[in-house]
Design an enzyme around this catalytic site. Structure first.
Site, PDB file in Angstrom:
ATOM      1  N   CYS A  69     -20.580 -28.016 -75.642  1.00  0.00           N
ATOM      2  CA  CYS A  69     -20.439 -29.213 -74.830  1.00  0.00           C
ATOM      3  C   CYS A  69     -21.191 -30.355 -75.494  1.00  0.00           C
ATOM      4  O   CYS A  69     -22.102 -30.143 -76.293  1.00  0.00           O
ATOM      5  CB  CYS A  69     -20.976 -28.961 -73.421  1.00  0.00           C
ATOM      6  N   CYS A  73     -26.162 -30.899 -69.018  1.00  0.00           N
ATOM      7  CA  CYS A  73     -26.432 -31.101 -67.591  1.00  0.00           C
ATOM      8  C   CYS A  73     -27.497 -30.143 -67.056  1.00  0.00           C
ATOM      9  O   CYS A  73     -27.502 -28.957 -67.363  1.00  0.00           O
ATOM     10  CB  CYS A  73     -25.146 -30.935 -66.782  1.00  0.00           C
ATOM     11  N   ARG A 112      -6.439 -23.470 -64.837  1.00  0.00           N
ATOM     12  CA  ARG A 112      -7.365 -24.568 -65.101  1.00  0.00           C
ATOM     13  C   ARG A 112      -8.133 -24.256 -66.376  1.00  0.00           C
ATOM     14  O   ARG A 112      -8.686 -23.157 -66.526  1.00  0.00           O
ATOM     15  CB  ARG A 112      -8.334 -24.775 -63.939  1.00  0.00           C
ATOM     16  N   THR A 143     -10.827 -29.318 -66.250  1.00  0.00           N
ATOM     17  CA  THR A 143     -12.089 -29.861 -65.746  1.00  0.00           C
ATOM     18  C   THR A 143     -12.885 -30.354 -66.942  1.00  0.00           C
ATOM     19  O   THR A 143     -13.113 -29.598 -67.886  1.00  0.00           O
ATOM     20  CB  THR A 143     -12.895 -28.789 -64.989  1.00  0.00           C
ATOM     21  N   SER A 167     -16.380 -34.570 -63.971  1.00  0.00           N
ATOM     22  CA  SER A 167     -17.739 -34.445 -63.447  1.00  0.00           C
ATOM     23  C   SER A 167     -18.466 -35.780 -63.522  1.00  0.00           C
ATOM     24  O   SER A 167     -18.467 -36.447 -64.552  1.00  0.00           O
ATOM     25  CB  SER A 167     -18.524 -33.412 -64.245  1.00  0.00           C
ATOM     26  N   LYS A 204      -9.730 -36.081 -59.238  1.00  0.00           N
ATOM     27  CA  LYS A 204     -10.835 -35.407 -58.555  1.00  0.00           C
ATOM     28  C   LYS A 204     -12.154 -35.645 -59.302  1.00  0.00           C
ATOM     29  O   LYS A 204     -12.213 -35.478 -60.523  1.00  0.00           O
ATOM     30  CB  LYS A 204     -10.559 -33.921 -58.422  1.00  0.00           C
ATOM     31  N   ARG A 306      -9.211 -16.892 -57.042  1.00  0.00           N
ATOM     32  CA  ARG A 306      -9.551 -17.298 -58.401  1.00  0.00           C
ATOM     33  C   ARG A 306     -10.066 -16.143 -59.252  1.00  0.00           C
ATOM     34  O   ARG A 306     -10.850 -15.318 -58.787  1.00  0.00           O
ATOM     35  CB  ARG A 306     -10.633 -18.393 -58.366  1.00  0.00           C
ATOM     36  N   ASP A 561     -11.174  10.989 -84.984  1.00  0.00           N
ATOM     37  CA  ASP A 561      -9.755  10.645 -84.948  1.00  0.00           C
ATOM     38  C   ASP A 561      -9.335   9.864 -86.197  1.00  0.00           C
ATOM     39  O   ASP A 561      -8.242  10.079 -86.725  1.00  0.00           O
ATOM     40  CB  ASP A 561      -9.459   9.818 -83.696  1.00  0.00           C
TER      41      ASP A 561
END
Length: 595
Positions: A69, A73, A112, A143, A167, A204, A306, A561
């Site tokens: 990011c 925050c 999303r 978002t 945000s 939003k 969700r 194996d």
């Protein structure tokens, strides 16, 4: 349950395109009253794999595209930052699209994209364009923290992006910078205006409300909705690893609502959808509206639809749960769709009725918000951070065989009676109460141990196993010349995956979320053998020795194996616990017992 158990079992054996219809038909035969009701409700058959034990249909998938990011925050990450997963352990573009296709095929109609910050991923436009091609996907959202939004928005809209959440935790530039520890307020506001200009309605706005920081701006945020097509969503401050959550910082939904109603007493509540997370309100005459996400004070678990896929490919069925299952590992091991669906269905089936509550959550080990992709946009560290082996859900392992020091690798397959007797005598020093079998009740019947009264602690266990191969198979394995490929890498993946499935393999084992699992190898050229060491760690009420033993055993079986085409004269031996810590009694295998 909408489907009977008989319908579910039969349907899961069929190709995925026929499963839902077949289950629907079975249920109609067994429950003839079902069909008219469902037709009247206009509800189509839904995949049994995405329906949990409480009947909740999970048709909404959140995919984290990155852990990185360009902000930091305060509410979603520790002040010191977090350690990022190496790039090769994150989902590739093709893996993201493969998983998305599978979920949409089973009934997911909304996806999303989250992060970290999803818009810093270089191929985000290509991902959006490809996702929009999935038949059955109705809504594609993102978002974002809004820093890059204005610049990218025209292309995002062109690629097919339907909805945007941005945000924004303060309307005061200086306070904004304090909260996110970076500049960029004006870029975010520009992105909001650009979204409205391009016709997104509503745009939003996610606002995490924290006492002493931004609760004094509630009315200013509501005022934004007067002339703009916004939906400001006030989010209760939620606990995640390292964000220093405490109850006093949280401003509850009811307190926020009371403050707003003092200014706008005619605030009216709007009808929300059955699976909406936000309680929606509107000031009469305003263009936009406002909502409250009340995860802490008034959870909406009963209608949760969700699921989340983290950037490193783990499936989380609950934002506040620390249980994860790796879809990445299964995908990279070549698992077909049916196997992936069984893994997904098992995880969804284990989903709890509701989360543990804010006080319990604040004490739980869980990922920092940036590594999950929560309701508000997570923000995180710069690119200088690296992998942390302590990150929950992160599996750390090395695929490079370790060269043993001279005489440091020994074979313990020649167990003789004297060694067994020494071990037996050492065990006799324990009290009679300790030697009572824990998984047997007073009537001698098998029973699961009740661990509800034990305190959660950090618990670690290490186990080992030895595979004696013979000179030819050993040489081919060492030089990665086996017909099946790199045996050690495959064995590592198998061991790690097996450790996470221990409770499914051994009936009376408790299911444990692993904080860490690793597999290491030593090659003993003198004995033509591979020594496998497995280590597992959890934060829980019971130990992980069974997980470590399972990991070592399955890794050993996988080596067998991979090598059996060369020789069947292979011996798996010396599977044992080396140590365990963190429980009532620690255990370390005494070196004298190995002589």
């Amino acid at each position: 349950m909408i489907y009977s158990e008989k319908a579910r079992n039969y349907a899961t054996s069929l190709p995925s395109m026929h499963r839902a219809v077949t289950a629907y038909m079975f249920h109609f035969v067994l429950n003839p009253d079902f069909l008219p009701q469902k037709l009247n409700d206009n509800i189509l058959p839904f995949s049994a794999f995405l329906r949990d034990g409480f009947g909740r249909r999970h048709n909404y998938l959140r995919i984290s595209l990155t852990e990185k990011c360009n902000l930091r925050c305060q509410y979603c990450m520790p002040e010191e930052g977090v350690k990022l997963t190496p790039r090769n352990q994150l989902l590739s573009t093709s893996e993201v699209l493969t998983l998305a296709r599978l979920f949409v095929q089973e009934g997911v109609d909304k996806i999303r994209l989250t992060g970290g910050e999803p818009l810093i991923r270089a191929d985000v436009l290509d991902i959006i364009a490809e996702l929009k091609k999935l038949q059955g996907l109705k809504t594609l959202a993102v978002t974002t923290n809004g820093i890059n939004l204005s610049r990218l928005l025209p292309k995002l809209k062109g690629a097919g992006l339907d909805l945007i959440n941005i945000s924004l935790d303060s309307l005061v530039p200086a306070k904004f910078e304090f909260i996110v520890r970076r500049k960029g307020f004006h870029k975010v506001m520009e992105g909001i205006d650009k979204a409205a200009e391009l016709g997104y309605n509503p745009v939003k706005i996610n606002c995490v409300v924290m006492r002493g920081l931004n609760e004094d701006e509630l009315l200013d945020f509501v005022a934004l909705t007067e002339t703009k097509p916004l939906e400001v969503r006030f989010i209760e401050y939620m606990p995640f690893d390292g964000n220093k959550w405490n109850f006093k910082k949280m401003v509850s939904y009811q307190e926020m609502l009371d403050r707003i109603r003092q200014r706008w007493p005619d605030l009216e509540r709007l009808q929300a959808g059955p699976a909406d997370t936000a309680k929606i309100f509107k000031v009469p005459g305003f263009t936009g509206q406002l909502g409250f996400i009340t995860s802490m004070s008034d959870n909406f678990c009963s209608s949760c639809n969700r699921l989340r896929i983290t950037a490193d490919g783990n499936l989380k069925v609950c934002l506040f749960g620390n249980s994860e299952v790796s879809l990445r590992d299964a995908l990279r091991s070549g698992a077909p769709d049916e196997e992936l669906l069984q893994i997904i269905g098992a995880a969804v089936g284990r989903k709890k009725k509701q989360h543990a509550g804010m006080f319990s959550i604040s004490q739980m080990k869980n990922r920092p918000m940036i590594l999950i992709g929560g309701y508000a946009q997570p923000s995180g560290p710069d690119a200088r951070t690296a992998l942390s082996p302590r990150t929950p859900g992160t599996l750390v392992f090395s695929t490079k065989p370790m060269s043993p020091k001279p005489n440091s690798v020994r074979m313990f397959h020649n167990h003789n009676s004297s060694q067994i007797n020494r071990e037996s005598r050492s065990n006799q020093t324990r009290s009679s109460s300790d030697t009572q079998l824990s998984h047997v009740d007073s009537q001698g019947r098998a029973t699961m141990v009740d661990i509800g009264g034990k305190p959660p602690t950090c618990r670690t266990a290490t186990a080992c196993a030895t595979v004696i191969l013979g000179s030819t198979a050993f040489r081919l394995l060492r030089d990665i010349q086996l017909a099946k490929g790199d045996a050690l890498t495959v064995a590592q993946l198998a061991g790690i995956m097996a450790s996470k499935q221990t409770s499914s393999l051994i009936p009376l084992c408790h299911p444990l979320p692993l904080d860490h699992a690793s597999i290491a190898f030593q090659l003993d050229s003198q004995q033509s053998a591979v020594i496998i060491t497995a280590t597992c760690r959890t934060t829980g009420r019971t130990g992980v020795e069974m997980e470590a033993l399972t990991a070592a055993s399955v890794a050993a079986l996988t080596v067998y194996d991979m090598c059996k085409a060369v020789s069947h004269d292979i011996i798996i031996t010396d599977v044992k616990l080396l140590s365990k810590t963190g429980g009532k009694k620690d255990f370390n295998r005494h070196p004298s017992l190995e002589n």
